[in-house]
Structure formats: C-alpha cells, structure tokens
Design a protein around this motif. Structure first.
Motif, PDB file in Angstrom:
ATOM      1  N   GLY A   1      -4.363  16.048  -2.122  1.00  0.00           N
ATOM      2  CA  GLY A   1      -5.194  15.586  -1.009  1.00  0.00           C
ATOM      3  C   GLY A   1      -5.377  14.081  -1.042  1.00  0.00           C
ATOM      4  O   GLY A   1      -5.341  13.411  -0.001  1.00  0.00           O
ATOM      5  N   ASN A   2      -5.559  13.539  -2.246  1.00  0.00           N
ATOM      6  CA  ASN A   2      -5.726  12.094  -2.396  1.00  0.00           C
ATOM      7  C   ASN A   2      -4.450  11.349  -2.017  1.00  0.00           C
ATOM      8  O   ASN A   2      -4.496  10.293  -1.355  1.00  0.00           O
ATOM      9  N   ILE A   3      -3.294  11.887  -2.408  1.00  0.00           N
ATOM     10  CA  ILE A   3      -2.014  11.270  -2.048  1.00  0.00           C
ATOM     11  C   ILE A   3      -1.853  11.241  -0.534  1.00  0.00           C
ATOM     12  O   ILE A   3      -1.424  10.233   0.054  1.00  0.00           O
ATOM     13  N   ARG A   4      -2.177  12.337   0.125  1.00  0.00           N
ATOM     14  CA  ARG A   4      -2.044  12.401   1.580  1.00  0.00           C
ATOM     15  C   ARG A   4      -2.967  11.409   2.270  1.00  0.00           C
ATOM     16  O   ARG A   4      -2.591  10.797   3.277  1.00  0.00           O
ATOM     17  N   GLN A   5      -4.179  11.249   1.722  1.00  0.00           N
ATOM     18  CA  GLN A   5      -5.085  10.238   2.271  1.00  0.00           C
ATOM     19  C   GLN A   5      -4.466   8.850   2.152  1.00  0.00           C
ATOM     20  O   GLN A   5      -4.465   8.061   3.118  1.00  0.00           O
ATOM     21  N   ASN A   6      -3.942   8.549   0.973  1.00  0.00           N
ATOM     22  CA  ASN A   6      -3.351   7.230   0.751  1.00  0.00           C
ATOM     23  C   ASN A   6      -2.165   6.982   1.667  1.00  0.00           C
ATOM     24  O   ASN A   6      -2.029   5.889   2.247  1.00  0.00           O
ATOM     25  N   LEU A   7      -1.280   7.965   1.782  1.00  0.00           N
ATOM     26  CA  LEU A   7      -0.109   7.799   2.637  1.00  0.00           C
ATOM     27  C   LEU A   7      -0.515   7.655   4.103  1.00  0.00           C
ATOM     28  O   LEU A   7       0.067   6.842   4.836  1.00  0.00           O
TER      29      LEU A   7
ATOM     30  N   SER B   1      -5.722  -3.724   1.954  1.00  0.00           N
ATOM     31  CA  SER B   1      -5.113  -2.400   2.097  1.00  0.00           C
ATOM     32  C   SER B   1      -4.607  -1.882   0.753  1.00  0.00           C
ATOM     33  O   SER B   1      -4.801  -0.715   0.401  1.00  0.00           O
ATOM     34  N   SER B   2      -3.967  -2.750  -0.028  1.00  0.00           N
ATOM     35  CA  SER B   2      -3.456  -2.333  -1.340  1.00  0.00           C
ATOM     36  C   SER B   2      -4.591  -1.973  -2.279  1.00  0.00           C
ATOM     37  O   SER B   2      -4.545  -0.951  -2.977  1.00  0.00           O
TER      38      SER B   2
ATOM     39  N   ALA C   1       0.827  -1.205   0.000  1.00  0.00           N
ATOM     40  CA  ALA C   1       0.000   0.000   0.000  1.00  0.00           C
ATOM     41  C   ALA C   1       0.862   1.257   0.000  1.00  0.00           C
ATOM     42  O   ALA C   1       0.537   2.257  -0.649  1.00  0.00           O
ATOM     43  N   LEU C   2       1.983   1.196   0.702  1.00  0.00           N
ATOM     44  CA  LEU C   2       2.883   2.345   0.772  1.00  0.00           C
ATOM     45  C   LEU C   2       3.481   2.648  -0.592  1.00  0.00           C
ATOM     46  O   LEU C   2       3.620   3.810  -0.983  1.00  0.00           O
ATOM     47  N   GLY C   3       3.825   1.616  -1.334  1.00  0.00           N
ATOM     48  CA  GLY C   3       4.410   1.820  -2.653  1.00  0.00           C
ATOM     49  C   GLY C   3       3.414   2.291  -3.689  1.00  0.00           C
ATOM     50  O   GLY C   3       3.777   2.930  -4.677  1.00  0.00           O
ATOM     51  N   LEU C   4       2.133   1.996  -3.472  1.00  0.00           N
ATOM     52  CA  LEU C   4       1.097   2.383  -4.423  1.00  0.00           C
ATOM     53  C   LEU C   4       0.485   3.742  -4.126  1.00  0.00           C
ATOM     54  O   LEU C   4      -0.159   4.336  -4.992  1.00  0.00           O
ATOM     55  N   ALA C   5       0.689   4.248  -2.927  1.00  0.00           N
ATOM     56  CA  ALA C   5      -0.039   5.430  -2.459  1.00  0.00           C
ATOM     57  C   ALA C   5       0.119   6.632  -3.382  1.00  0.00           C
ATOM     58  O   ALA C   5      -0.861   7.283  -3.750  1.00  0.00           O
TER      59      ALA C   5
ATOM     60  N   TRP D   1      -3.346   6.406   5.340  1.00  0.00           N
ATOM     61  CA  TRP D   1      -3.915   5.091   5.614  1.00  0.00           C
ATOM     62  C   TRP D   1      -2.883   3.977   5.450  1.00  0.00           C
ATOM     63  O   TRP D   1      -2.931   2.976   6.167  1.00  0.00           O
ATOM     64  N   ALA D   2      -1.930   4.160   4.512  1.00  0.00           N
ATOM     65  CA  ALA D   2      -0.884   3.148   4.357  1.00  0.00           C
ATOM     66  C   ALA D   2      -0.002   3.094   5.598  1.00  0.00           C
ATOM     67  O   ALA D   2       0.314   2.011   6.109  1.00  0.00           O
ATOM     68  N   PHE D   3       0.399   4.279   6.093  1.00  0.00           N
ATOM     69  CA  PHE D   3       1.200   4.321   7.319  1.00  0.00           C
ATOM     70  C   PHE D   3       0.392   3.820   8.516  1.00  0.00           C
ATOM     71  O   PHE D   3       0.892   3.050   9.345  1.00  0.00           O
ATOM     72  N   ALA D   4      -0.863   4.264   8.611  1.00  0.00           N
ATOM     73  CA  ALA D   4      -1.701   3.883   9.749  1.00  0.00           C
ATOM     74  C   ALA D   4      -1.946   2.383   9.761  1.00  0.00           C
ATOM     75  O   ALA D   4      -1.939   1.747  10.828  1.00  0.00           O
TER      76      ALA D   4
END
Length: 755
Positions: free
Chosen positions: A700-706, A737-738, A389-393, A708-711
């Motif tokens: 904003g979408n990138i920040r959401q993804n990052l 998650s991915s 998920a982190l790599g796709l965010a 949730w990936a970190f969380a």
C-alpha cells in the motif's frame, strides 16, 4: 562454477538513471550473472563467479561513480561513504546558500508589492551577480555537470542532465545580457539568481533525501550494532581473559556475565540464565537457558552467569545470516518496481523534447520574441520533471518494510515475496512443529504377549526403546524418552539391521541375550516393527484385534503406533503433541481475513481431525507422506489458489519450494532455511499474521509513493510549461517531492500491527 554475492556501497548517484548505468557497467564484467542496484540505499548486489570484487569496483569507477566492498565481518570496517557524501552535500548547500542569498534578495525588485524594499544598487550590478553565481554554477554545482557527462557517455540521460541544462540556460543567458546590455542588463531581467537558487534548493533537497535514505536502513544498522566486539575467553587455567571476537575459534569456552551481550553463537555447558532475544526474534519475554541450550550472538544475558562453548562464528552465525537475509531483501527488486524503471528509462528524453517544444511554443506563439518568458517556462519544465521521486518510490518502502519486519522476527528473503505475500488466498499448515509444539510425549504403552513364550513385557519395552532411540523422528524420540528400562534388562537386547520406513515407521532384527552363571546364550533373531497401519498391511500383519483401541486413542488426538513381534501384533504405543498456545487464535484471525486454512499431515485421519478440531480447521489432508506434500500444494494451486505453505523448513522442503510463498518457522537460529521465502524466527503462528499485514502495508505504501510520484510529474510539467511556475519554485517542489516520498516510506518503521 560456484557463485558468490558481492555487495558494493555506491556513491555519486543522483537518480534511478544512474542506477541503470551502474547496472549496465557491472553486467558487462566477465563472470557476473546478475546485478541489482538499489538507488535508495546506494547498494549494488552482484552475483558473480569471480573470487574478488576488484573488477566490479573498477567497472563502477570507469562508469563515473565510486564504489567500495561492504564487509560486515571486517575487523576494521570502512567508514560509511554515505555519511561522508551527506556531510559534503551539507557543506555545499551552506556555501551555495551564502552566495545565493544576496541574489535571492534582488528578486524583491521583480514584484510590484515588494517594490518599496530597498535593494543596494551595487547588488543589481550584472558583474556582481555574475561573481556570486559563477562559483555556485561551476564549483558547487560541478557535480551536475559531471553526472551529466557520465550519463551521456553511457548513452543515457538522468536528472543531472535536466539540472545542468536548466541552470546553464539561465546562467548563460544572463551572461549574454551582461555582455550585450552592460549595466542596463538588470532592467532586462537577469537570471543569475534563478540558476544559483535552483542549485541551492536542489542541494538542500539532496541533503534531506540523503538523511532520510540513511534512516531507511536503520534496521541493518541496529543489527550491526548488536555484533559484540569482545568476549571473555577461558584460559587453560580456568580463568577468563578479554579477547577480540576476531580471535575466537569454534570450540572456545566463553564466560558470560549478567547484563552482557552474548558474544558468539554457542551452547550452554554450565549454569542457568534467562536471555533477552527481542532484537533477534521480536519476542519480549526472556528465554530461559540451561546446559545444552543455544545462545545467539547479540542477545543479552539477563540474570545468571553461564559458561558456553562457541559453535558458530563470522558469516555462519545466526546474526550474520539475519543481516544477510535483510540486505538480500532490501537490495532485490520487487516486480512493482519494473513499471517505475520502464517509465524513468524514457522519462528524461521525453522531458527534453517537451522542454524544447515549450521553448518554441512560447517564443513563436504565446509570447513571440520574448526570450525571457520562453526561458523561464523551459527551465521550470526541466527542473520540475526530475524523476527522483519515481526512483525512490519502491526501494525506500521495501527497505523500511523489510527492516520493520526483521525487528519483529520476520525475515523476507526477497522483495518480490514481500510484495506478493498479502495476496495469498490459501494457507497450508503442517501439523507437527507448526500447529503443535513439535515436542510430543509418550502417553500410552499397552502390551499383550499372549502366545509368545520367549519374550517378557520388560524385554519388549527394552526392545521398543532401543529401536526408537535409533530414529531421529520426534515421535520416536518421545517414545524412547518416555520408556523406563532398568540397565540389566537393556543389556539383554541387541539390535541389527535398523530400517526407517519413511512416513510409516521403523523396524529391526532383535536378539535376546539370556545370561546364567556359566555363559551367555544368544537367542534366535526376531523381527520387531513399530509403525502405523500402513506398515502393518505392507507386511501382511493382521491388526483387527487392536483397531478399536487404536481408533479410540486417535479420537483423543493421539498418534497411535502398532508393535509387531515376528509378524504378530503384541502392543500399541501412543504419543500426543500439544497445540501451540496461540495457534487457535492465529488460525481464527487468518479465517477472518477470508483465507482458506488447510492442515497437511502424515498422521492418520482421526488424529489429524482431533487436532484440527482444537484449532478450528475444517479442511484436513491426512496420511500425506513428505514426498507427496508438494503435490498437495500444487493441486491447490491448480484450483486457482495462491498458496502459502508453513512448515519446519526441512521435512517440508519440497512443499515450501512449490508454494507461492514458503514460510519456515524457527526459533532464531533456524534462519538459513534455503527453501523458504520467509523465516519466522519465533515459533508462533501470530508471526504469520504479522507477515501478511506487513506485506499489505508495504505494498500500500509503494502504491501511494508511485501514485504521488507519477501525479507530481504529470501535473507539474504542464503547469511549468504554461508559465505558472517560477523556476526557483519548481526546484523547491522537485526537492520536496523526493523528500516526501522517502518520509512516507519511513512511516513503515513505526508500523503498529492490528493482528
């Protein structure tokens, strides 16, 4: 040495760690200057001085992955390896599911509330379970072992290492129990179902992920589908014959019927029609076309029949350049991605340490001697920590956002531009061609030849037209077009020594040819100048007599230029440029967003102020020469402003390059503006608002993804280590998650803008 960019379609990657391994392998190839590997769309963009991609493909293959050169211009394009990989992943999942379902059924005996459900005794036999799990572990799941070997050989650790370790631990521990305990092993707690179900769920997640990633490049696919395959090429006898696009050459005449796609960039030479260019410019209203107008390949001829001459083909065409720009943005890395890259680079080694500590803590303190509990917690940690998920965010959001922008006629050339555009604080607008339509017309021509005997008003008008015809400036063209001169008078004027005074005007030497019945008698040479007050002052020409009239015209929003004949002012000419239809609306919206809007122009203060008043701009910088516009932008930056410069991409090139974000306005064919960061394919300032909003929504979408990936990993690892998460649930959560990150990014493809 000249460089070129190669794009490689990759396959075999499992996470961002694989992308880094490929980057290192490509960077080691001689001649390579830069590499960007996009994990989301599995594409490597390589800048190299090499003439072929053979060495690049070999380097990727040596690193343990597959690669193929992307060539959109090929007559026989290769099959998309991503689709093949997606099908293979589905077949693997189906096979794994068939073998794992009986093992999953045996899990009902592990819970008290399902103890009443019948489970056949043969299904509890350790050897039967081993027979079902072994193909899943080593045949269907071989890709994880292969990926682990590739990563470890390159000195890295990726998701495959975690999956291989976790499932192998469960599988081999179960083999150990089967060998030592025999038939009683089932009562000790086998983990064949854990390893098999984990692999099955991960394969399902990868299939969902591959499908979703395929949708994220939908914009490129739609653009590629616009490329026609055939054209009606005119033959020597005037008839038309169907021919492949690959056989066309520049200069060919093509016939285009109503309802057909325009097969190639071309110029209309016969007929009139209207053309739907929505897929290229985002403009829903068809554009009228007549002889001399440009047609863009991929657009649709709506009504009339036209003949056109091919002007551009292949990679030079507007459509090919649009595709290249969108791919360039999607394959580049945004600054915000660096954080994810740094974290994922050390993530897997850290997880391995945490997993080892989890095993030891359970075995020595939480449940001394209980290998079963220690193994479950350890496998759960290994599986749930996979950093997919982190790599796709970031890359999935960049792909979806830039693709949606392209559909609206907005081309972001790099992902970092897509990221920073929303943070702009000041917008600098060039006047001509940006705020105004850039097509001025002649409004006034006043002449006073008092004291000049050898010149008539008709001759001066002819001389002014002849002088302005030689200039490429839009104002000069408006004057030349607007003046009507009869042919006999035009023949009396001869010009030499034409000179363009940048930002000031033009001049030339003029000879008046007098004719009689016997012979032509050439006159002496006269000096004609047409330009602004600055040009007159440079040549010490007195202008007070015309200053009041000039001011009056300029207060009306017209650009007035003085005419001098042998250093004596003899007239004034004025042109006016109309404000674009939606300019005032767009500028008001920019100001409502809290942005400072500045107009920059080479026109004088009065004319600039009149135009600015029409569109609601209060800060105007006039009398700015083209070479000084960059300095004006730099001055604003020194004040702490983040500046976006909007211009025509040619005269404003230095300013566009100096600005934090350079934006060029075009009409769908001006997409190769080298100095601009963003190309607005519609000459409409509302597209600028759309660019700002798309940037804001994408970031904003990138920040959401990052987040949730970190969380997900931050919360999931401790829960798994505490023993509260069964390994098979951890596998399902990891896959989910991915997929959730990719689906969140895909929302950008349906983006509806407020502006």
């Amino acid at each position: 040495m000249a460089t070129q960019i190669f794009q490689l379609q990759l396959s075999g990657m499992s996470c961002a760690g694989c992308a880094r391994s490929i980057e290192r392998a490509l960077q080691a190839v001689p001649g390579v200057t830069s590499v960007n590997v996009n994990f989301a769309n599995e594409v490597a963009a390589v800048t190299s001085t090499n003439k072929t991609a053979d060495g690049l493909v070999a380097a990727v293959q040596q690193a343990g992955f597959d690669a193929a050169l992307i060539d959109h211009q090929s007559a026989t394009p290769a099959a998309d390896p991503r689709q093949r990989a997606q099908r293979q992943q589905w077949y693997k999942f189906v096979a794994a599911a068939l073998l794992s379902t009986p093992l999953l059924y045996t899990m009902v005996g592990h819970f008290s509330f399902t103890a009443g459900i019948y489970v056949p005794a043969w299904l509890m036999n350790p050897w039967v379970q081993m027979a079902l799990a072994t193909p899943v572990q080593f045949i269907i799941g071989w890709q994880f072992y292969k990926g682990s070997y590739t990563a470890l050989r390159a000195g890295a650790a990726n998701m495959d290492v975690l999956v291989a370790l976790g499932t192998s631990a469960a599988y081999f521990y179960s083999v150990y129990l089967a060998l030592t305990e025999g038939a009683m092993a089932a009562h000790q707690g086998l983990y064949f179902e854990t390893s098999a179900v984990l692999i099955t769920l991960i394969l399902l997640g990868k299939w969902f992920e591959a499908r979703a990633k395929g949708q994220s490049s939908a914009a490129i696919k739609q653009l590629l589908q616009l490329q026609p395959k055939h054209a009606l090429r005119q033959q020597a006898d005037g008839s038309a014959k169907l021919a492949p696009i690959a056989e066309l050459v520049v200069g060919d005449i093509i016939h285009i019927k109503p309802g057909q796609q325009i097969p190639a960039d071309s110029l209309v030479i016969e007929g009139t029609t209207s053309v739907d260019e929505a897929m290229l410019t985002g403009e829903s209203v068809p554009a009228d076309k007549q002889p001399g107008d440009t047609l863009v390949a991929g657009s649709i001829n709506k009504q009339g029949f036209v003949k056109a001459k091919v002007s551009k083909l292949g990679k030079d065409s507007a459509l090919a350049q649009i595709i290249a720009i969108v791919e360039q943005a999607q394959n580049s890395k945004a600054p915000i991605q660096r954080l994810a890259d740094k974290v994922s680079a050390i993530f897997v080694p850290v997880v391995l340490v945490i997993a080892l500590m989890t095993f030891l803590v359970w075995l020595l303190w939480l449940a001394p001697g209980d290998y079963r509990s220690a193994l479950e917690a350890t496998v759960a940690v290994l599986v749930i920590a996979c950093p997919c998920a982190l790599g796709l965010a970031t890359p999935t959001s960049i792909m979806a956002g830039s693709g949606r922008a392209a559909q609206m006629g907005i081309l972001f050339k790099q992902s970092d531009v897509l990221e920073i555009t929303h943070s702009v604080t000041t917008v600098v607008l060039d006047k001509t061609g940006t705020i105004t339509a850039g097509t001025p017309t002649l409004t006034d021509l006043e002449i006073d030849l008092k004291g000049i005997q050898e010149l008539t008003p008709e001759q001066l008008r002819a001389a002014v037209q002849a002088l302005e015809v030689q200039s490429e400036h839009p104002l000069a063209q408006a004057i030349a077009t607007g003046i009507e001169v009869d042919s006999s008078t035009a023949k009396m004027v001869q010009l030499t020594d034409f000179t363009a005074h940048t930002g000031r005007g033009v001049s030339a030497q003029v000879r008046l040819v007098h004719t009689d019945t016997d012979a032509e008698q050439p006159s002496t040479s006269h000096h004609l100048q047409i330009g602004n007050l600055r040009l007159m002052r440079e040549h010490n020409i007195e202008s007070d007599a015309w200053s009041a009239r000039q001011q009056e015209l300029e207060e009306q929003g017209k650009t007035a230029m003085l005419i001098s004949w042998d250093k004596q002012l003899v007239g004034i000419v004025a042109v006016a440029d109309t404000v674009r239809e939606h300019a005032a609306e767009a500028i008001a919206a920019l100001q409502q967003r809290g942005l400072k809007v500045v107009m920059l122009t080479g026109d004088n203060q009065l004319t600039a102020a009149a135009i600015a008043a029409q569109v609601g701009i209060t800060e105007v910088r006039a009398n700015v020469l083209p070479e000084h516009k960059a300095a004006a932008v730099a001055e604003l930056q020194q004040q702490g402003d983040i500046v976006a410069m909007v211009g025509d991409g040619i005269n404003d090139a230095p300013a566009l390059a100096t600005a934090n974000v350079g934006i060029a306005m075009g009409t769908g064919t001006d997409v190769a503006l080298e100095t601009a960061d963003i190309a607005l394919m519609r000459a409409d300032l509302r597209s600028l608002l759309h660019a700002l909003e798309i940037s804001e929504k994408t970031v904003g979408n990138i920040r959401q993804n990052l987040f949730w990936a970190f969380a997900y990993n931050t919360l999931g690892i401790p829960i798994a280590a505490s023993g509260l998460l069964a390994p098979w649930l951890a596998g399902g959560a990891m896959a989910l998650s991915s997929v959730s990150v990719v689906l969140n990014a895909l929302r950008l493809q349906k983006l509806r803008l407020n502006s």
